[in-house]
Enzyme design. Structure first.
Site, PDB file in Angstrom:
ATOM      1  CE  LYS A 108      -3.974  -2.293   0.586  1.00  0.00           C
ATOM      2  NZ  LYS A 108      -3.642  -3.721   0.769  1.00  0.00           N
TER       3      LYS A 108
HETATM    4  C1  PLP Z   1      -4.382  -4.879   0.412  1.00  0.00           C
HETATM    5  C2  PLP Z   1      -3.635  -6.140   0.341  1.00  0.00           C
HETATM    6  C3  PLP Z   1      -3.951  -7.148  -0.577  1.00  0.00           C
HETATM    7  C4  PLP Z   1      -5.135  -7.031  -1.516  1.00  0.00           C
HETATM    8  O1  PLP Z   1      -4.967  -6.011  -2.462  1.00  0.00           O
HETATM    9  P1  PLP Z   1      -6.242  -5.416  -3.234  1.00  0.00           P
HETATM   10  O2  PLP Z   1      -5.715  -4.278  -4.006  1.00  0.00           O
HETATM   11  O3  PLP Z   1      -7.189  -4.986  -2.155  1.00  0.00           O
HETATM   12  O4  PLP Z   1      -6.795  -6.493  -4.056  1.00  0.00           O
HETATM   13  C5  PLP Z   1      -3.145  -8.266  -0.647  1.00  0.00           C
HETATM   14  N1  PLP Z   1      -2.103  -8.421   0.185  1.00  0.00           N
HETATM   15  C6  PLP Z   1      -1.772  -7.489   1.106  1.00  0.00           C
HETATM   16  C7  PLP Z   1      -0.614  -7.735   1.999  1.00  0.00           C
HETATM   17  C8  PLP Z   1      -2.515  -6.316   1.209  1.00  0.00           C
HETATM   18  O5  PLP Z   1      -2.173  -5.400   2.122  1.00  0.00           O
END
Ligand code: PLP
Length: 492
Positions: A108
């Site tokens: 993120k």
């Molecule tokens: C947010 C997240 C996901 C999923 O990603 P999306 O964009 O919501 O599909 C997968 N793995 C981790 C570690 C995340 O933080």
């Protein structure tokens, strides 16, 4: 570049408008009116920041270049713990795209370090003389990344809602130790979907918007429903391809497969856009955990969120309503806003919708979907560590497991890049249980971190060190329907 609504219920907006309001006020998501075509060869030789600048410019031609320059600087000003913010590690014949070298140790950060610059500039351009109130529902990782990104950012307040009991100990501790004068963290009873739905409802309440506006405040979002959050994620798929060529894993121009562990469908959607822009991608592989609503959709054409919600070892993927799937279906129907409207109205009222068979066919041509059980995830972490000495976090392990099954079944030998979405230390207890089931340290979140480091020789990421000793501000508890009341009391 203009942005239109997936539900046809908004005039085309500039990128500044789309980013500053986050989502279409009447419901629906902003998507680029046209997806630009690029030749990946033109990106050869750029560093990550330069590449990011090139991609951002294509989509945000109304933002000043100085803003974009500042935004992409985050990748080289020391916030990431690696000179290459998104390295591809070639292991066992495929590439792991490590996206967790940012301050909060999950992917993120790749976008949420950039978003504050885009948002501040956007609100200025659209002439909003108001404070931006960012509401964020999180299944664990977005929350902390958004808090870090927006902490003490001028003209901004950031409120994070997470499902009480639905995030890992480390994730929770990360969020409540942020500090900052403009941050709020709330633990909402219920699961992530209830949390996200309640936040979306608040977003689309005209009454609340009016009340806030009187106090010179406007809503925006740091979730991947905001285009400004998705856009920086497109960059690293180009970056992955360039590295794969550089490393000699493929011939220049040959396609690769991309596997993405998926929750809200933002990360894989970014890969899909990269493909649309002309990046040579053969198969996009969408990997789910036991909450396999997307897998079932690709089987049956029915998206049904009326089903048990499981808490798994990959909590950031414990989601039954994948918001960004709406953007994907918009493209799969050749941008039929009427269909999208019908289906997503039905999802809101009945929790399900069914697409026509030609849409389903198109979906299947564009994407492969699989899922991994909890046992499969734990086994994959253990085996991968044994074979390669490399520690996968549970989310990444979902991707690896789904890919292994896919490869066996399809005999597709295309070189494959897997998005590695979190540091294993973020989920140290689950990882330790997988690689050393008998280890008592797994019972304690903080001991597990140290033990995992001891065992593997890997260093604990800076953002996760000494979390237990940091000053914490316990999250305020609330129920989903109380979110509106909280906002009224706190900000109006
Ligand atoms: C947010 C997240 C996901 C999923 O990603 P999306 O964009 O919501 O599909 C997968 N793995 C981790 C570690 C995340 O933080």
């Amino acid at each position: 570049m203009l942005y239109i609504s997936t539900r046809g219920n908004s005039e085309p907006q500039t990128s500044a408008q789309a980013i500053s309001i986050g989502m279409v006020p009447a419901g629906g998501l902003f998507v680029p009116q046209e997806i630009p075509n690029v030749n990946w060869q033109e990106f050869r030789g750029l560093d990550y920041s330069q590449l990011a600048l090139s991609v951002l410019r294509l989509f945000c031609d109304d933002l000043p270049d100085s803003t974009l320059q500042q935004a992409v600087n985050v990748y080289k000003d020391g916030r990431f713990d690696n000179p290459n913010p998104a390295p591809v590690i070639n292991i066992g014949g495929c590439g792991l795209l490590e996206l967790w070298h940012g301050p909060t140790a999950a992917f993120k950060d790749m976008a949420l370090q950039v978003l504050p610059y885009l948002l501040a500039s956007s609100t200025k351009i659209v002439g909003l003389d108001a404070e931006v109130l960012i509401l964020t529902a999180t299944s664990g990782d977005t929350g902390k990344a958004a808090l870090e990104g927006f902490k003490d950012a001028p003209g901004t307040k950031i409120v994070v809602f997470y499902p009480d009991g639905g995030v890992s100990a480390v994730q929770e501790r990360q969020m409540i130790t942020t500090g900052g004068r403009n941050t709020y963290v709330l633990a909402v009873s219920g699961n992530f979907d209830e949390c996200q739905t309640a936040v979306k409802k608040v977003f689309s309440s005209p009454d609340l918007r009016q009340k806030l506006l009187r106090k010179k405040k406007v809503f925006s979002s740091a979730n991947s429903i905001n285009w400004g959050r998705l856009l920086p994620q497109i960059v690293y798929y180009f970056w992955a391809y360039l590295q794969t060529v550089e490393q000699g894993s493929i011939e220049p121009g040959s396609p690769i497969n991309i596997v993405v562990p998926t929750g809200n469908f933002g990360n894989i959607l970014a890969a899909f856009y990269a493909q649309k822009m002309g990046l040579p991608i053969n198969k996009l592989i969408c990997a789910s955990n036991r909450n396999n609503v997307l897998f079932d959709f690709f089987q049956s054409g029915i998206y049904n969120s009326n089903r048990p919600f499981y808490l798994t070892t990959s909590p950031s993927m414990d989601i039954l309503i994948s918001s960004n799937f709406e953007r994907f279906l918009f493209e799969m129907t050749s941008r039929d806003a009427a269909k999208i409207n019908k289906w997503f109205q039905a999802l809101g009222t009945e929790g399900r919708y069914e697409v026509d068979s030609s849409t389903l066919d198109t979906c299947r041509q564009n994407m492969y979907a699989g899922w991994a059980s909890e046992e499969g995830v734990s086994q994959t972490i253990a085996e991968f560590y044994q074979e390669h000495g490399y520690v996968l976090d549970p989310h990444t392990a979902v991707g690896v497991k789904v890919y292994q099954d896919y490869k066996q079944q399809s005999k597709d030998n295309t070189y494959t890049v897997l998005a590695s979405t979190a540091s294993p230390f973020k989920f140290a207890q689950s990882v330790l249980r997988a690689i050393r089931p008998e280890d008592y340290a797994a019972e304690d979140a903080w001991k597990a971190l140290d033990r995992l480091s001891e065992l593997t020789g890997w260093q604990i990421p800076p953002g996760l060190r000494n979390l237990q000793d940091k000053q914490a501000q316990p999250a305020q508890k609330c129920r989903p329907h109380e979110i509106e009341k909280f906002i009224l009391e706190e900000f109006c």
